[in-house]
Design an enzyme around this catalytic site. Structure first.
Site, PDB file in Angstrom:
ATOM      1  N   GLY A   1      60.958  70.240  75.132  1.00 60.11           N
ATOM      2  CA  GLY A   1      60.585  68.822  74.981  1.00 60.11           C
ATOM      3  C   GLY A   1      59.542  68.324  75.955  1.00 60.11           C
TER       4      GLY A   1
ATOM      5  CG  HIS B   1      60.672  32.923  57.552  1.00 63.05           C
ATOM      6  ND1 HIS B   1      59.969  32.544  58.671  1.00 63.05           N
ATOM      7  CD2 HIS B   1      61.701  32.042  57.409  1.00 63.05           C
ATOM      8  CE1 HIS B   1      60.557  31.467  59.184  1.00 63.05           C
ATOM      9  NE2 HIS B   1      61.605  31.144  58.448  1.00 63.05           N
TER      10      HIS B   1
HETATM   11  C1  LIG Z   1      57.221  58.229  82.978  1.00 61.12           C
HETATM   12  C2  LIG Z   1      56.400  58.532  81.760  1.00 61.12           C
HETATM   13  C3  LIG Z   1      56.522  57.750  80.632  1.00 61.12           C
HETATM   14  C4  LIG Z   1      55.784  58.029  79.495  1.00 61.12           C
HETATM   15  N1  LIG Z   1      55.938  57.238  78.413  1.00 61.12           N
HETATM   16  C5  LIG Z   1      55.229  57.499  77.295  1.00 61.12           C
HETATM   17  C6  LIG Z   1      55.416  56.712  76.142  1.00 61.12           C
HETATM   18  O1  LIG Z   1      56.226  55.784  76.125  1.00 61.12           O
HETATM   19  N2  LIG Z   1      54.692  57.006  75.046  1.00 61.12           N
HETATM   20  C7  LIG Z   1      53.775  58.031  75.030  1.00 61.12           C
HETATM   21  O2  LIG Z   1      53.120  58.254  73.997  1.00 61.12           O
HETATM   22  N3  LIG Z   1      53.576  58.808  76.120  1.00 61.12           N
HETATM   23  C8  LIG Z   1      54.289  58.558  77.238  1.00 61.12           C
HETATM   24  N4  LIG Z   1      54.130  59.357  78.332  1.00 61.12           N
HETATM   25  C9  LIG Z   1      53.137  60.462  78.247  1.00 61.12           C
HETATM   26  C10 LIG Z   1      53.724  61.654  77.476  1.00 61.12           C
HETATM   27  O3  LIG Z   1      54.885  62.096  78.108  1.00 61.12           O
HETATM   28  C11 LIG Z   1      52.700  62.774  77.387  1.00 61.12           C
HETATM   29  O4  LIG Z   1      51.503  62.270  76.844  1.00 61.12           O
HETATM   30  C12 LIG Z   1      53.197  63.905  76.524  1.00 61.12           C
HETATM   31  O5  LIG Z   1      54.398  64.439  77.004  1.00 61.12           O
HETATM   32  C13 LIG Z   1      52.146  65.011  76.422  1.00 61.12           C
HETATM   33  O6  LIG Z   1      52.637  66.024  75.621  1.00 61.12           O
HETATM   34  P1  LIG Z   1      52.133  67.517  75.769  1.00 61.12           P
HETATM   35  O7  LIG Z   1      52.836  68.287  74.697  1.00 61.12           O
HETATM   36  O8  LIG Z   1      50.663  67.570  75.802  1.00 61.12           O
HETATM   37  O9  LIG Z   1      52.607  68.010  77.213  1.00 61.12           O
HETATM   38  P2  LIG Z   1      53.954  67.904  78.025  1.00 61.12           P
HETATM   39  O10 LIG Z   1      54.921  66.988  77.412  1.00 61.12           O
HETATM   40  O11 LIG Z   1      53.564  67.676  79.436  1.00 61.12           O
HETATM   41  O12 LIG Z   1      54.591  69.352  77.871  1.00 61.12           O
HETATM   42  C14 LIG Z   1      53.994  70.483  78.411  1.00 61.12           C
HETATM   43  C15 LIG Z   1      55.057  71.554  78.557  1.00 61.12           C
HETATM   44  O13 LIG Z   1      54.415  72.784  78.872  1.00 61.12           O
HETATM   45  C16 LIG Z   1      55.203  73.474  79.820  1.00 61.12           C
HETATM   46  N5  LIG Z   1      54.322  74.433  80.493  1.00 61.12           N
HETATM   47  C17 LIG Z   1      53.248  74.147  81.256  1.00 61.12           C
HETATM   48  N6  LIG Z   1      52.646  75.292  81.650  1.00 61.12           N
HETATM   49  C18 LIG Z   1      53.379  76.306  81.129  1.00 61.12           C
HETATM   50  C19 LIG Z   1      53.251  77.715  81.165  1.00 61.12           C
HETATM   51  N7  LIG Z   1      52.234  78.324  81.794  1.00 61.12           N
HETATM   52  N8  LIG Z   1      54.192  78.455  80.536  1.00 61.12           N
HETATM   53  C20 LIG Z   1      55.222  77.856  79.873  1.00 61.12           C
HETATM   54  N9  LIG Z   1      55.374  76.518  79.799  1.00 61.12           N
HETATM   55  C21 LIG Z   1      54.450  75.765  80.405  1.00 61.12           C
HETATM   56  C22 LIG Z   1      55.722  72.377  80.709  1.00 61.12           C
HETATM   57  O14 LIG Z   1      56.857  72.827  81.425  1.00 61.12           O
HETATM   58  C23 LIG Z   1      56.042  71.291  79.689  1.00 61.12           C
HETATM   59  O15 LIG Z   1      57.348  71.421  79.218  1.00 61.12           O
HETATM   60  C24 LIG Z   1      54.879  59.128  79.480  1.00 61.12           C
HETATM   61  C25 LIG Z   1      54.752  59.941  80.606  1.00 61.12           C
HETATM   62  C26 LIG Z   1      55.510  59.651  81.733  1.00 61.12           C
HETATM   63  C27 LIG Z   1      55.372  60.537  82.933  1.00 61.12           C
END
Ligand SMILES: Cc1cc2nc3c(=O)[nH]c(=O)nc-3n(C[C@H](O)[C@H](O)[C@H](O)COP(=O)(O)OP(=O)(O)OC[C@H]3O[C@@H](n4cnc5c(N)ncnc54)[C@H](O)[C@@H]3O)c2cc1C
Length: 467
Positions: free
Chosen positions: A39, A445
Site C-alpha cells: 500500500g 436539494h
Molecule cells: C501525510 C500524507 C498525507 C497524504 N494525503 C494524501 C491525500 O489525501 N490524497 C492524495 O492523493 N495523496 C496524499 N498523499 C500523497 C500520496 O501518499 C502519494 O502521492 C502516493 O502514495 C504516491 O504513490 P506511489 O505509488 O507513487 O508511491 P508510494 O505510495 O510512496 O509507494 C512507494 C512504495 O515503494 C516502496 N519501495 C521504494 N523503493 C523500493 C525498492 N527499491 N524495492 C521495493 N520497494 C520499494 C516503498 O516502500 C513504498 O511502499 C499524502 C502523503 C502524506 C505523506
C-alpha cells in the site's frame, strides 16, 4: 528463476493499481515491496492514516464545541484518549493494507517482500534481510514513490523534530506544535493537533498557504483556520531548528529580515517530499534520473530504457495518490497495446482540512498569465440551506469559464465535503461542459452540491438564484 511479463517495484497506489490492471489484461505479474505491508505511503503513512486522525479529531471538536448547540449534553468532561485514537487509526491502516494483499491474491499477482534493485534492464534482485532472489521481467514499472524531504540544516530526530510519519504516531497531544510549511500535509496534521488542544503555529516561506492553488481558496482557508486559532507566519524563512531538552527552538527571518524565534515542544517539518530511488540501482539498468532526482519519463511514462516505465511520486507531476493510480493504469494498458491517455489538467487537488479545499483545472492566476479571457461565477456556502442546517457555512464554490465559449476552465471550492463535490467539476470538464450545462442540471436539494449549480448560474449570466 521466475519470469514475468511485468515486474513492479513498489506497492503504493501507483504500483498496486498497475499490478492489478496488468493482471486483468492477462500479463504474468510480480510486485516487489521492501516493507512487510503493501500500500505504500498512501495506505501506511499518508492519505489513509491522516484522514483517520482528521476524522477522529473532528468528532472530538464537534463534541467539545458544537454538541451543546445541537442540543446534546454530555455529562462530565469530554477527553482525548490519544492512545485509542492512534490505535483506531492503525486498525484502519491494517485493514486497508490487508485488503491490498487480498487483491494481489485474487488477481494471482506474485508478491515479493524485499528491496528491489536492478541487476540489468531485465533482472531484478530482491533482497530480504540478506536473503536474495532474482526475477526476470520483460517489462518493469518503477513505482518507488517518495519520502519526506527536509531542509539541509534540519536534523529530524523523529522524537521532537518530526515528519508526517511520526506525526501520525504521537503518544501525547503537543502543547505547542510548530509546523514548518503551509502546504497540504502541514495544514492537515496541524489541524488534527489544533483540534485536540495543541497550540499550532505555521511558518511558511511563501506569502500564502497552499501555494499553487487558486489565491481565493488560500485566502478563505487562512481566514477559516485563523478563526480556529491556528497561527500563521507567512513570508518567513526558517534558518535554524534546534532541539533543547524537550523543546524545539525555531529561528526564522520575517519579510523585513528581522529574526523571529518560536519555541514549541514539537516541530513538524512538512516542506515537501522527494522522489525515492535509494537502493534501486537504477544505473545498472541504464535508467536516467533528472536533476531533481526523479526518474525521467516521456509522455508514455517510458524511461530512456524502452522496457522500463515509471509512475507516481517518483516521476514529474503532482504527488497525489490518484495521479499515481491513473499512471499505473495507463502503463498497464500501453503494455497491452491499448492507447490510454491522462488529462493531467483534470487531476483534482484536495486539502482535507475542515473546511475542505478542492480544485480542478486552471486557477485565475494561470488564466491571467496565459491571457485567457474568462468569467467568474462564485457562490458562498452560507447561502445554502444545507450548510446552515449543519452549521458549516464557511467557503464558496468558484467556477471559471471561457468568456467566449462558456466552457468550464476551472472549478475551485472550499467548504464542507468539497473533497467529494469536486468530482462534479472533474466530470463536467472531462466532457468539456459549459457553465450553462452545469447550471441546467438538476441538483438534489438540500445539498452542498447546489453551490456548484449556483456558481455555474452565476458564471452563465450572473443569475444565481439564492443570493
Ligand atoms: C501525510 C500524507 C498525507 C497524504 N494525503 C494524501 C491525500 O489525501 N490524497 C492524495 O492523493 N495523496 C496524499 N498523499 C500523497 C500520496 O501518499 C502519494 O502521492 C502516493 O502514495 C504516491 O504513490 P506511489 O505509488 O507513487 O508511491 P508510494 O505510495 O510512496 O509507494 C512507494 C512504495 O515503494 C516502496 N519501495 C521504494 N523503493 C523500493 C525498492 N527499491 N524495492 C521495493 N520497494 C520499494 C516503498 O516502500 C513504498 O511502499 C499524502 C502523503 C502524506 C505523506
Amino acid at each position: 528463476m521466475n519470469q514475468y511479463d511485468v515486474a513492479i517495484i513498489g506497492s503504493g497506489p501507483g504500483g498496486y493499481v498497475a499490478a492489478i490492471r496488468c493482471a486483468q489484461l492477462g500479463m504474468k505479474t510480480a510486485i516487489v515491496e521492501k516493507y512487510s505491508t503493501l500500500g505504500g505511503t498512501c495506505l501506511n503513512v499518508g492519505c489513509i492514516p491522516s484522514k483517520a486522525l482528521l476524522d477522529s479529531s473532528h468528532h472530538y471538536e464537534d463534541a467539545v464545541k458544537h454538541f451543546e448547540e445541537h442540543g446534546i449534553d454530555i455529562p462530565g468532561e469530554v477527553k482525548v484518549n490519544i492512545k485509542q485514537m492512534i490505535s483506531r487509526k492503525q486498525g484502519v491502516v491494517d485493514q486497508t493494507t490487508k485488503g491490498i494483499q487480498f487483491l494481489m491474491d485474487k488477481n494471482k499477482i506474485d508478491v515479493y517482500e524485499g528491496l528491489g534493485s536492478f541487476k540489468d534492464a531485465t533482472h531484478i534482485n530482491v533482497d530480504k534481510d540478506g536473503k536474495e532472489e532474482t526475477i526476470e521481467a520483460k517489462h518493469t514499472i518503477i513505482a518507488t514513490g517518495s519520502k519526506p524531504s527536509s531542509l539541509p540544516f534540519i536534523k529530524i530526530d523523529k522524537e521532537r523534530i518530526i515528519t508526517s510519519t511520526e506525526a501520525l504516531e504521537l503518544k501525547e497531544v503537543p502543547k505547542h506544535m510548530i509546523v514548518i510549511g503551509g502546504g497540504v500535509i502541514g495544514l492537515e496534521l496541524g489541524q488534527v493537533y489544533k483540534r485536540l488542544g495543541a497550540e499550532v503555529t505555521v511558518i511558511e516561506y511563501m506569502d500564502r498557504i497552499i501555494p499553487g492553488m487558486d489565491g481565493g481558496l488560500s485566502k478563505e482557508l487562512t481566514r477559516s483556520l485563523k478563526k480556529q486559532k491556528m497561527k500563521f507566519n507567512l513570508s518567513h524563512k526558517v534558518k535554524s531548528v534546534e532541539r533543547v531538552g524537550d523543546e524545539v527552538v525555531v529561528k526564522a527571518d520575517d519579510k523585513k529580515g528581522k529574526e523571529v524565534t518560536f519555541t514549541g515542544d514539537y516541530c513538524l517539518v512538512s516542506v515537501g517530499r522527494r522522489p525515492y530511488t535509494d537502493g534501486l540501482n537504477a544505473e545498472a539498468a541504464g535508467v536516467k534520473l533528472d536533476d531533481r532526482g526523479r526518474v525521467e519519463v516521456n509522455d508514455h511514462l517510458q524511461t530512456n530504457v524502452s522496457n522500463i516505465y515509471a509512475i507516481g511520486d517518483v516521476v514529474r507531476g503532482a504527488m497525489l495518490a490518484h495521479k499515481a493510480e491513473e499512471e499505473g493504469t495507463m502503463v498497464a494498458e500501453l503494455l497491452a497495446g491499448q492507447k490510454p491517455h491522462i488529462n493531467y489538467n483534470l487531476i483534482p487537488g484536495v486539502v482535507y482540512t475542515w473546511p475542505e479545499v478542492a480544485a480542478v483545472g486552471k486557477t485565475e492566476e494561470e488564466l491571467k498569465e496565459a491571457g485567457v479571457e474568462y468569467k467568474v461565477g462564485q457562490f458562498p456556502m452560507r447561502a445554502l440551506g444545507r450548510a446552515r442546517a449543519s452549521m458549516d457555512i464557511d467557503g464558496f464554490v468558484k467556477i471559471l469559464a471561457d468568456k467566449a465559449t462558456d466552457e468550464v476552465l476551472g472549478v475551485h471550492m472550499i467548504g464542507a465535503r468539497c473533497a467529494d463535490l469536486i468530482t462534479e467539476g472533474v466530470t463536467a470538464m472531462e466532457f468539456r461542459a459549459s457553465a450553462e450545462d452545469i447550471a441546467r442540471m438538476s441538483h438534489a436539494h438540500p445539498t452542498y452540491a447546489e453551490a456548484v449549480k449556483e456558481a455555474a448560474l452565476a458564471a452563465t449570466d450572473d443569475r444565481a438564484v439564492h443570493i
